[in-house]
Every structure is written in structure tokens, then in C-alpha cells.
Design a protein around this motif. Sequence first.
Motif, mmCIF file in Angstrom:
data_model
loop_
_atom_site.group_PDB
_atom_site.id
_atom_site.type_symbol
_atom_site.label_atom_id
_atom_site.label_comp_id
_atom_site.label_asym_id
_atom_site.label_seq_id
_atom_site.Cartn_x
_atom_site.Cartn_y
_atom_site.Cartn_z
ATOM 1 N N VAL A 181 -9.984 3.308 -8.497
ATOM 2 C CA VAL A 181 -9.147 2.111 -8.496
ATOM 3 C C VAL A 181 -9.125 1.550 -7.075
ATOM 4 O O VAL A 181 -9.599 2.184 -6.133
ATOM 5 N N TYR A 182 -8.546 0.359 -6.924
ATOM 6 C CA TYR A 182 -8.324 -0.217 -5.597
ATOM 7 C C TYR A 182 -6.831 -0.171 -5.290
ATOM 8 O O TYR A 182 -6.004 -0.528 -6.139
ATOM 9 N N GLU A 183 -6.506 0.253 -4.081
ATOM 10 C CA GLU A 183 -5.104 0.155 -3.654
ATOM 11 C C GLU A 183 -4.848 -1.286 -3.204
ATOM 12 O O GLU A 183 -5.802 -2.049 -3.011
ATOM 13 N N PRO A 184 -3.587 -1.725 -3.047
ATOM 14 C CA PRO A 184 -3.306 -3.135 -2.802
ATOM 15 C C PRO A 184 -3.989 -3.739 -1.578
ATOM 16 O O PRO A 184 -4.260 -4.939 -1.542
ATOM 17 N N VAL A 189 -2.666 -1.590 -12.462
ATOM 18 C CA VAL A 189 -3.653 -1.311 -11.422
ATOM 19 C C VAL A 189 -5.043 -1.421 -12.045
ATOM 20 O O VAL A 189 -5.335 -0.765 -13.041
ATOM 21 N N PHE A 190 -5.894 -2.241 -11.463
ATOM 22 C CA PHE A 190 -7.248 -2.443 -11.982
ATOM 23 C C PHE A 190 -8.056 -1.150 -11.888
ATOM 24 O O PHE A 190 -8.174 -0.551 -10.814
ATOM 25 N N ASN A 204 -8.756 -1.083 -0.353
ATOM 26 C CA ASN A 204 -9.560 0.129 -0.255
ATOM 27 C C ASN A 204 -9.719 0.788 -1.616
ATOM 28 O O ASN A 204 -8.768 0.867 -2.395
ATOM 29 N N ARG A 205 -10.922 1.297 -1.874
ATOM 30 C CA ARG A 205 -11.171 2.031 -3.113
ATOM 31 C C ARG A 205 -10.690 3.470 -2.928
ATOM 32 O O ARG A 205 -10.990 4.122 -1.926
ATOM 33 N N VAL A 206 -9.948 3.982 -3.926
ATOM 34 C CA VAL A 206 -9.510 5.373 -3.911
ATOM 35 C C VAL A 206 -9.871 6.011 -5.245
ATOM 36 O O VAL A 206 -9.957 5.342 -6.271
ATOM 37 N N GLU A 207 -10.072 7.304 -5.206
ATOM 38 C CA GLU A 207 -10.519 8.043 -6.380
ATOM 39 C C GLU A 207 -9.511 9.124 -6.729
ATOM 40 O O GLU A 207 -8.882 9.727 -5.838
ATOM 41 N N VAL A 208 -9.360 9.387 -8.009
ATOM 42 C CA VAL A 208 -8.686 10.586 -8.512
ATOM 43 C C VAL A 208 -9.802 11.478 -9.034
ATOM 44 O O VAL A 208 -10.584 11.058 -9.895
ATOM 45 N N SER A 250 0.826 -1.206 0.000
ATOM 46 C CA SER A 250 0.000 0.000 0.000
ATOM 47 C C SER A 250 0.859 1.253 0.000
ATOM 48 O O SER A 250 0.585 2.212 -0.733
ATOM 49 N N VAL A 251 1.914 1.266 0.803
ATOM 50 C CA VAL A 251 2.823 2.417 0.814
ATOM 51 C C VAL A 251 3.452 2.600 -0.562
ATOM 52 O O VAL A 251 3.541 3.724 -1.088
ATOM 53 N N ALA A 252 3.881 1.505 -1.174
ATOM 54 C CA ALA A 252 4.487 1.594 -2.505
ATOM 55 C C ALA A 252 3.488 2.143 -3.518
ATOM 56 O O ALA A 252 3.845 2.975 -4.364
ATOM 57 N N PHE A 253 2.249 1.695 -3.462
ATOM 58 C CA PHE A 253 1.226 2.194 -4.383
ATOM 59 C C PHE A 253 1.017 3.692 -4.200
ATOM 60 O O PHE A 253 1.017 4.460 -5.175
#
Length: 322
Positions: free
Chosen positions: A263-266, A244-245, A269-273, A27-30
Amino acid sequence: MNSRPEPIYAIAQLGHAELLTPRPEESVAFFTEVYGLTLVGEDPGRAHLRAWNDDVLTSLTLTGAPEAGLGHVAWRATSPQALERRVAALEKHGVEGAWHDGDFGHGKAYRYTGVGGHVQEVYFETEKYVPPPGEAPALPNQPQRFAPKGAAAARIDHINLLVPDVVEASRFQQEALGFKLRERLVPAGGDEVGAWLSVMTKAHDLALTKEPAPTTGRLHHLAYAVPETSDVIRAADVFLENDVFIEFGPAKHSRTQGFFLYVYEPGGNRVEVFTGGIHIFAPDFETVTWDAESKGRGTAWGLGVPESFHTHATPPFGGASA
């Protein structure tokens, strides 16, 4: 006589959020390499990050945990006095919270469980970001030197929480904290299933969505903003190149009118741009009520909504996850 209650301007912004992740290193890397945040601190089991246009030291904490989800969400008050008034209002509403001395990047905070089961806190004192030597921005009204990486998320923008009763949760945020209800979704003949609320002039700082499962405290998504629509489109290419899906978008929301990409982080959790969205300057803005999707479309331009957008949340319920 006008019966409209006087607006409360005591909460200034979404200050920070804590996401739980069962895959903390990934997650940190993403978030640093792909989403474009900067790591500014670590302590056992936690990593603290910021976006390049956040003026505070940190807006996101990633905490290792058995399941993904929301650790807590924090709202920053407009002043120390406003903080005390909001805590008094919370306690008047029956909230049994507790003060703590602060955490990485901010001072004392009042933490409580809101309607819907999410841990929230309110605070005022915060540590501003000071760029290290050689990293000062060229323009003094920018907090950090612009050196884009990945999707280059610019600042924390809003959060979407799943709640069993949207009306009750929305009323609580309005009455106790001064949120303004900007838009709501009430299907014909049904219950309210969505509410979009803000603290100042944005389309929303908080979205509340009907929880489909018999549970509480779940996260739908956390969003960071970018400056332009083209930045969202570029982010899609960044996610593509990094395998990344992409769940949904790029497209334009009907409500808020923001341009988005999910997208989903590893950790799951769903995150948005996100970018754009309407801005509301009238103090007597009338809440917009939607009784259906605009002209039968799930989004402003007609892109269909994937089923996972209505079913996937964190933590997963009963082991189910998209």
C-alpha cells in the motif's frame, strides 16, 4: 583449494529507517492507527515509532519534508568491535562518511552515502524498549504487551532500494558490510535487475532493484513483518475499511517466497506487510539466479504485477507518481 571468501557476520539486522513525508500528521496517523505502530517519541518535525515485536525503542522515524522518500537506513552491527571493522572496510572502499553522536534511541553511528545514492549508517549501541507501568507483556520473552491495532505490524523486516547498477550496489553491500547474496534476477540477454541480500538467515534484509529513471537515492518500499499469512489477509481488510489504496497483493512472491501486501502511506511512500519467506541456515548456500519470472508468472501463484510497481518510487522523478 576452496576460493570462497569467508562469510562476514558483522551486521546483525536492519536497525531502523527514516521516511520523509510531505504530510507528516497524516503519515503518523496512518502508521499508528492503520499500520499498527506505536508512537514512542517526538521532536521538532519528527515522530519516532516502533512495532510491538521490535526489541529496540524505535525502528521508524517519520520526518516532515517537501517530498516523500528515504531519509536514511541504518544497519546495526553485532558488536562495537564489528562496527569499527565495518567502518574501516567502508573507508577502504572509498567511502567518505562521518561519525555522529547518535540520535533518538541509539548511540554513535557512522553515516555515509552508499552505492546508489542512499544515505546509510551503521551503529551498535541502541536503547531497548522498556514497557511503561501496567504495560508489561504476559510472556517475558516478548518486548511489548500484545494489544493489536490496525494491521498490527510486528517488526521491521526489510527495505528495497532502487539503484542504477544492481551488480555494483550488491557487490558493495557484500564486500563492505558482509551481506550475503541470496537470489538475483538476470533476464536472458540482459543486465541484472534485482538482488536479494541478507545479513543472517532471512531470505532478505535488503533488496536492490534496477532504477528505471535517470536518478539516484530512491526508495521502492519499506516492509514490516507480521506473524502469519492470515495476518496479511486481515491487514487487507483493515486497509479496505480505512480507504487505503491496495496496490498489489495479497499474494506470494516467487523470490523469497514471502506472502505480501503493498500500500502507499499518505506521504506517498510504498510500504509492505510481509510474512514468511525462506530461511537459510547453510553457510555455503548457493545464490539462486532467476533468468525470468517463474513459468512466465509475475508471482508464485500467477497474480500479475501492476505497472505502478515498476514505475512508482519516492521521491517521484520529474513529478511523476502513481
